[in-house]
Design a protein around this motif. Sequence first.
Motif, short mmCIF file in Angstrom:
data_model
loop_
_atom_site.label_atom_id
_atom_site.label_comp_id
_atom_site.label_asym_id
_atom_site.label_seq_id
_atom_site.Cartn_x
_atom_site.Cartn_y
_atom_site.Cartn_z
N ILE A 159 10.34 -18.23 -74.06
CA ILE A 159 10.12 -16.67 -74.34
C ILE A 159 9.27 -16.13 -73.02
O ILE A 159 8.84 -16.71 -72.39
CB ILE A 159 9.24 -16.66 -75.59
N ILE A 160 9.45 -14.67 -73.10
CA ILE A 160 8.76 -13.82 -71.98
C ILE A 160 7.98 -12.66 -72.85
O ILE A 160 8.67 -12.20 -73.51
CB ILE A 160 9.61 -13.31 -70.99
N SER A 161 6.72 -12.95 -72.69
CA SER A 161 6.21 -11.77 -73.39
C SER A 161 5.87 -10.66 -72.25
O SER A 161 5.96 -10.94 -71.14
CB SER A 161 4.75 -12.30 -73.80
N MET A 162 5.29 -9.51 -72.64
CA MET A 162 5.00 -8.12 -71.77
C MET A 162 3.92 -8.91 -71.10
O MET A 162 3.77 -8.11 -70.02
CB MET A 162 4.83 -7.03 -72.69
N ARG A 177 1.73 -9.82 -65.76
CA ARG A 177 1.23 -10.53 -64.71
C ARG A 177 2.03 -10.64 -63.44
O ARG A 177 1.75 -10.61 -62.41
CB ARG A 177 0.63 -11.91 -64.88
N ALA A 178 3.38 -10.76 -63.73
CA ALA A 178 4.37 -11.10 -62.66
C ALA A 178 4.52 -9.57 -61.70
O ALA A 178 4.73 -9.80 -60.44
CB ALA A 178 5.72 -11.35 -63.19
N SER A 214 10.85 -11.71 -60.14
CA SER A 214 11.25 -12.61 -61.47
C SER A 214 10.11 -13.00 -62.19
O SER A 214 8.99 -13.27 -61.60
CB SER A 214 12.27 -13.67 -60.97
N VAL A 215 10.19 -13.47 -63.44
CA VAL A 215 9.29 -13.76 -64.35
C VAL A 215 9.74 -15.10 -64.72
O VAL A 215 10.64 -15.35 -65.48
CB VAL A 215 9.13 -12.63 -65.25
#
Length: 689
Positions: A48-51, A56-57, A64-65
């Motif tokens: 998962i990728i959170s906002m 932070r990225a 990229s994240v």
Amino acid sequence: MIYKEYEDLTTIGVQNQEEVSFDNIVEAILLKPSNIIYCEDGGKLCGIISMGDVARASCAERKSVPFNKRFTRVRMGEHMRARNIFRDRKSINALPIIDDEDRLVGEYSRWDELLKIKYSFFAHKLYCSKIALVKPRRVSAERWEIFHLFYKHLLSWNMDVKCIEYADRILFIDEDELRAMDSLLTFIWKRGVEREKLITYTMFITEEVYYEMLNEHLRFLDKNGVRILNLYFSETKYKQRLRREITEKFSKLGKNVSNKMPTEMLGDFFSELNEKEYVEEIANIRYSVETKSGTGKLKDCLGKYYNVTDGERKTEGQPDFSCKKVYFYGPCFVYGHYVEDRYTIESYLQRHFNKEGTVIGVVNYGSPSYSGHVGLMLARILDTPLKQGDIVVVVSDNKRMKDVCNLDLSKCLEVQRVNAAWMVDCPLHCNHKVNSVYADAIFNELKVILIESGEKQGELIKWNNSFVNMQPIYIYIYIYISAIFADFNSVLYDKVGSIVMNCNPFTYGHRYLIEQALKVVDFLIIFVVEENKSVFSFAERFAMVCEGTVDLENVKVVPSGPFILSQTTFPEYFIKEPDEDIVENVENDITIFAEKIAPYLNIHYRFVGEEPDDVVTKEYNLAMKRILPEKGINVIEIPRKEQDNRCISASWVRKCLEENDLEEVKRLVPKSTRKILFGNGERRLDKKG
């Protein structure tokens, strides 16, 4: 908590990757704004990728994240486990639901993250007048229906609706959209996405609402021994002439009218005070403001010509002790924007009192923040320890106030033939000479008021229980009633009743109580407790009651606001433990309802269910029976509905949910509640049944 189907989730396919590019993230978010992006590899949920990850990225200027492979998930049917996770782990806002093969099938997200216009909003920014509502790009029919249900009672306010680019508050449909856009906004705008495509509607709270609130408070003070003088400017021919002269003096210099004074005008404006160093000192005074508790005060400052202590600008000649005080509230010319301390209206007025030997102190509570922000000025008045015999002077621009003394300053300007050279761009932005004219007129008016009010200084003004120790809660009540009940005419009904319900969750027992009440009254108002201190959030409970009563006529479901069974008025209700303050808090809560809510709505009945077990609720019911009849409100206690010789209760339902006894839940709550509890899973529950 709300259930979302797979089709409503934001997903990105990854193949043997550890990170996702910003370009792919932006594309996914613009299509489906969400706080969480789910990464799938070969059809299985792998990360998962959170906002927060995105933010932070972005700060690290990465292209990229990286996605998180260690995350909490639940399986189908683990409804109460998901709810308990949300309760115990506040950092988690969404839980992916997976099947036995680790495929993503849906999501549970927090219902209490559904954004709403809370009435406490006005405590922090009473002057905030613009709220932008973001229209979602893609929202499922079910989510939009719930959203509309929740907001429709708020969107009926007396507001203008326009499309604009900026707003004081931006309102998204839920936390998903807010966090998604907030994290990517700068990045998105750099890519050329116009703001207008995000903000579609803006609602303006009308100025009249604030002035009505102010006027009501002033009338209350006037009736309780604090005399009021309202300063206003009528639209006279002389005022129009001054406006033309102001325009002409700017045009002669080849400039447009502005509240910033050109250097060429300094000589006429400062008149005999026109010394270079002095003018520079006055022109460079910084009238900084700090907003605390919803009041905009001048920041403290010590200087040669400008001094402020605890938000009060210095009044020259103010006595150390005074039997009475005159408090000034208003913008620019009230706090003295273009003059030193000794040339403010208050200092001129103080010299008048001192010369006559009258021991009265003049207090300057003016502030730049009161210009066009009447709510802030009202909050400042509420924070002032006023006593009987004091005088309050306010400025309402061009508004005459009802049932209080009014002084038209436009006529004062005409009588004294005041010169436009003594003003910058309007009569409110003036020099020391105009202040002297205003002070003379105010002094003559106050002499009459002082004679009428006598010499005795009385007790501290108490705003009674409805003002809750002088806090702005009364403002909430006024706004609340004006907004929520704008379309309700109590005159049409002979008997209006009310029920206050928590509905944690809504059961057949609650429905039974409502049906019994409707046999007694012509119209029933159901106040749903708004505090989010229950297992089920307010948004959930509110929707349950609305859906559970949609078939009933003459029923209005409304939020309780912050003054009926709230953390402010009756905290013991939520901790379910009696303490030494319980009697006082119970009486405070019930008195607010009886004195400031029921009369507006013509409520003469309040219905309650029998309470055999809960000590705190039982104390509340006993207090209602003791207090409300004295206020003309009948308290009717109705026996609870039973199932298998047992009273139906919300706690019983919660226990069944904990034990995953869904068949028992079906017997205790209506289908409308089950739909909200389980979302689309309700169809599965019905098929299983």
